[in-house]
Design a protein around this motif. Structure first.
Motif, PDB file in Angstrom:
ATOM      1  N   THR A 186       7.847  22.512 -27.931  1.00 12.89           N
ATOM      2  CA  THR A 186       8.892  23.488 -27.624  1.00 12.89           C
ATOM      3  C   THR A 186       8.269  24.829 -27.268  1.00 12.89           C
ATOM      4  O   THR A 186       8.681  25.489 -26.323  1.00 12.89           O
ATOM      5  N   ALA A 187       7.270  25.246 -28.050  1.00 13.80           N
ATOM      6  CA  ALA A 187       6.582  26.521 -27.817  1.00 13.80           C
ATOM      7  C   ALA A 187       5.247  26.495 -28.548  1.00 13.80           C
ATOM      8  O   ALA A 187       5.068  25.751 -29.513  1.00 13.80           O
ATOM      9  N   ILE A 188       4.326  27.317 -28.063  1.00 16.04           N
ATOM     10  CA  ILE A 188       3.030  27.484 -28.725  1.00 16.04           C
ATOM     11  C   ILE A 188       2.524  28.888 -28.451  1.00 16.04           C
ATOM     12  O   ILE A 188       2.684  29.413 -27.346  1.00 16.04           O
ATOM     13  N   ASP A 189       1.955  29.503 -29.466  1.00 13.19           N
ATOM     14  CA  ASP A 189       1.235  30.775 -29.338  1.00 13.19           C
ATOM     15  C   ASP A 189      -0.164  30.504 -29.859  1.00 13.19           C
ATOM     16  O   ASP A 189      -0.330  30.061 -30.999  1.00 13.19           O
ATOM     17  N   ALA A 190      -1.159  30.734 -29.031  1.00 15.22           N
ATOM     18  CA  ALA A 190      -2.540  30.484 -29.431  1.00 15.22           C
ATOM     19  C   ALA A 190      -3.386  31.692 -29.058  1.00 15.22           C
ATOM     20  O   ALA A 190      -3.162  32.323 -28.023  1.00 15.22           O
ATOM     21  N   VAL A 191      -4.346  32.004 -29.925  1.00 15.47           N
ATOM     22  CA  VAL A 191      -5.211  33.159 -29.678  1.00 15.47           C
ATOM     23  C   VAL A 191      -6.628  32.870 -30.155  1.00 15.47           C
ATOM     24  O   VAL A 191      -6.834  32.086 -31.076  1.00 15.47           O
ATOM     25  N   CYS A 192      -7.575  33.532 -29.518  1.00 10.70           N
ATOM     26  CA  CYS A 192      -8.939  33.561 -30.015  1.00 10.70           C
ATOM     27  C   CYS A 192      -8.927  34.565 -31.165  1.00 10.70           C
ATOM     28  O   CYS A 192      -8.450  35.688 -31.020  1.00 10.70           O
ATOM     29  N   ALA A 193      -9.413  34.152 -32.321  1.00  9.30           N
ATOM     30  CA  ALA A 193      -9.358  35.021 -33.497  1.00  9.30           C
ATOM     31  C   ALA A 193     -10.637  35.851 -33.661  1.00  9.30           C
ATOM     32  O   ALA A 193     -10.723  36.662 -34.567  1.00  9.30           O
ATOM     33  N   GLY A 194     -11.612  35.639 -32.801  1.00  9.32           N
ATOM     34  CA  GLY A 194     -12.887  36.332 -32.952  1.00  9.32           C
ATOM     35  C   GLY A 194     -13.789  35.558 -33.898  1.00  9.32           C
ATOM     36  O   GLY A 194     -13.358  34.617 -34.566  1.00  9.32           O
ATOM     37  N   ALA A 195     -15.033  35.944 -33.946  1.00  6.66           N
ATOM     38  CA  ALA A 195     -16.024  35.291 -34.806  1.00  6.66           C
ATOM     39  C   ALA A 195     -16.069  33.781 -34.572  1.00  6.66           C
ATOM     40  O   ALA A 195     -16.299  32.997 -35.489  1.00  6.66           O
ATOM     41  N   GLY A 196     -15.805  33.355 -33.310  1.00  4.50           N
ATOM     42  CA  GLY A 196     -15.887  31.948 -32.963  1.00  4.50           C
ATOM     43  C   GLY A 196     -14.740  31.091 -33.478  1.00  4.50           C
ATOM     44  O   GLY A 196     -14.885  29.874 -33.586  1.00  4.50           O
ATOM     45  N   ARG A 197     -13.609  31.693 -33.802  1.00  3.38           N
ATOM     46  CA  ARG A 197     -12.462  30.967 -34.345  1.00  3.38           C
ATOM     47  C   ARG A 197     -11.248  31.149 -33.429  1.00  3.38           C
ATOM     48  O   ARG A 197     -11.155  32.108 -32.678  1.00  3.38           O
ATOM     49  N   TYR A 198     -10.301  30.199 -33.521  1.00  6.28           N
ATOM     50  CA  TYR A 198      -9.027  30.323 -32.822  1.00  6.28           C
ATOM     51  C   TYR A 198      -7.920  29.937 -33.792  1.00  6.28           C
ATOM     52  O   TYR A 198      -8.151  29.319 -34.834  1.00  6.28           O
ATOM     53  N   GLY A 199      -6.716  30.329 -33.445  1.00  5.68           N
ATOM     54  CA  GLY A 199      -5.550  29.952 -34.242  1.00  5.68           C
ATOM     55  C   GLY A 199      -4.362  29.745 -33.330  1.00  5.68           C
ATOM     56  O   GLY A 199      -4.320  30.264 -32.207  1.00  5.68           O
ATOM     57  N   ALA A 200      -3.408  28.958 -33.815  1.00  6.40           N
ATOM     58  CA  ALA A 200      -2.191  28.702 -33.036  1.00  6.40           C
ATOM     59  C   ALA A 200      -1.042  28.403 -33.982  1.00  6.40           C
ATOM     60  O   ALA A 200      -1.246  27.922 -35.101  1.00  6.40           O
ATOM     61  N   ILE A 201       0.148  28.693 -33.502  1.00  2.00           N
ATOM     62  CA  ILE A 201       1.376  28.266 -34.165  1.00  2.00           C
ATOM     63  C   ILE A 201       2.124  27.457 -33.117  1.00  2.00           C
ATOM     64  O   ILE A 201       2.210  27.863 -31.955  1.00  2.00           O
ATOM     65  N   LEU A 202       2.590  26.281 -33.505  1.00  2.00           N
ATOM     66  CA  LEU A 202       3.146  25.331 -32.542  1.00  2.00           C
ATOM     67  C   LEU A 202       4.485  24.816 -33.057  1.00  2.00           C
ATOM     68  O   LEU A 202       4.611  24.473 -34.233  1.00  2.00           O
ATOM     69  N   TRP A 203       5.468  24.782 -32.163  1.00  2.00           N
ATOM     70  CA  TRP A 203       6.799  24.321 -32.497  1.00  2.00           C
ATOM     71  C   TRP A 203       7.139  23.068 -31.707  1.00  2.00           C
ATOM     72  O   TRP A 203       6.851  22.995 -30.507  1.00  2.00           O
ATOM     73  N   VAL A 204       7.723  22.099 -32.377  1.00  2.00           N
ATOM     74  CA  VAL A 204       8.298  20.912 -31.747  1.00  2.00           C
ATOM     75  C   VAL A 204       9.731  20.795 -32.255  1.00  2.00           C
ATOM     76  O   VAL A 204      10.124  21.503 -33.188  1.00  2.00           O
ATOM     77  N   ALA A 205      10.496  19.887 -31.678  1.00  2.00           N
ATOM     78  CA  ALA A 205      11.864  19.671 -32.148  1.00  2.00           C
ATOM     79  C   ALA A 205      11.834  19.297 -33.633  1.00  2.00           C
ATOM     80  O   ALA A 205      10.901  18.603 -34.076  1.00  2.00           O
ATOM     81  N   PRO A 206      12.833  19.737 -34.404  1.00  4.12           N
ATOM     82  CA  PRO A 206      12.845  19.422 -35.840  1.00  4.12           C
ATOM     83  C   PRO A 206      12.644  17.940 -36.146  1.00  4.12           C
ATOM     84  O   PRO A 206      11.934  17.597 -37.097  1.00  4.12           O
ATOM     85  N   ARG A 207      13.214  17.072 -35.338  1.00  2.00           N
ATOM     86  CA  ARG A 207      13.082  15.629 -35.600  1.00  2.00           C
ATOM     87  C   ARG A 207      11.649  15.133 -35.374  1.00  2.00           C
ATOM     88  O   ARG A 207      11.284  14.049 -35.827  1.00  2.00           O
ATOM     89  N   ASP A 208      10.810  15.923 -34.682  1.00  2.00           N
ATOM     90  CA  ASP A 208       9.444  15.512 -34.348  1.00  2.00           C
ATOM     91  C   ASP A 208       8.368  16.158 -35.215  1.00  2.00           C
ATOM     92  O   ASP A 208       7.186  15.871 -35.036  1.00  2.00           O
ATOM     93  N   VAL A 209       8.748  17.020 -36.129  1.00  2.00           N
ATOM     94  CA  VAL A 209       7.748  17.773 -36.904  1.00  2.00           C
ATOM     95  C   VAL A 209       6.829  16.845 -37.689  1.00  2.00           C
ATOM     96  O   VAL A 209       5.601  16.993 -37.654  1.00  2.00           O
ATOM     97  N   THR A 210       7.385  15.889 -38.394  1.00  2.00           N
ATOM     98  CA  THR A 210       6.565  14.993 -39.214  1.00  2.00           C
ATOM     99  C   THR A 210       5.623  14.167 -38.347  1.00  2.00           C
ATOM    100  O   THR A 210       4.437  14.018 -38.665  1.00  2.00           O
ATOM    101  N   LYS A 211       6.128  13.641 -37.239  1.00  2.00           N
ATOM    102  CA  LYS A 211       5.287  12.841 -36.341  1.00  2.00           C
ATOM    103  C   LYS A 211       4.181  13.705 -35.732  1.00  2.00           C
ATOM    104  O   LYS A 211       3.025  13.261 -35.631  1.00  2.00           O
ATOM    105  N   ALA A 212       4.500  14.929 -35.341  1.00  2.00           N
ATOM    106  CA  ALA A 212       3.492  15.823 -34.771  1.00  2.00           C
ATOM    107  C   ALA A 212       2.420  16.152 -35.826  1.00  2.00           C
ATOM    108  O   ALA A 212       1.225  16.156 -35.519  1.00  2.00           O
TER     109      ALA A 212
END
Length: 137
Positions: free
Chosen positions: A104-130
């Motif tokens: 559904t949506a994703i926000d991803a960023v380089c966190a610095g120091a060789g790391r990255y992070g993301a927050i990712l959304w899928v439909a509620p019915r798909d959360v467990t499978k994802a």
């Protein structure tokens, strides 16, 4: 180090699209000592949807109640972090595509120091499978 995937709770509020509104919301949380794992906002109609992923959902709810915010949630999303490398997010997106899961949506960023992070959304019915597909802890 392998990527870490965790299910997280998020909440959102609808707010006017005006200068200073986001700063005021965040100031309330700072004053209450609420730490955020992620924060994102985007236009929605004539306003904005502001999403909060708190480290401590109970503390967030208490602060929001005190501030008299109209909060929706908790809902669930996936928080992902790992060592930054070319194609890190492409790998995640491909795993979900192979499992026939729509993002559904994703926000991803380089966190610095060789790391990255993301927050990712899928439909509620798909959360467990994802979560299973990505090997959530």
């Amino acid at each position: 180090m392998a990527d870490t995937v965790r299910l997280v709770e998020y909440f959102y509020v609808m707010a006017p699209q005006k200068p200073g509104v986001g700063a005021a919301l965040l100031a309330e949380l700072r004053q209450a000592g609420v730490n955020l794992l992620a924060f994102t906002g985007f236009p929605s109609g004539r306003g904005a949807q502001i999403d909060f992923v708190p480290e401590d959902p109970a503390a967030f709810r208490a602060a929001a109640r005190k501030a008299k915010w109209k909060v929706t949630g908790p809902k669930r999303a996936l928080r992902i972090e790992g060592d930054d490398r070319p194609g890190a997010i492409a790998e995640i997106m491909q795993k979900l595509a192979d499992a026939k899961l729509n993002v559904t949506a994703i926000d991803a960023v380089c966190a610095g120091a060789g790391r990255y992070g993301a927050i990712l959304w899928v439909a509620p019915r798909d959360v467990t499978k994802a979560a299973r597909t990505l090997g959530a802890a």
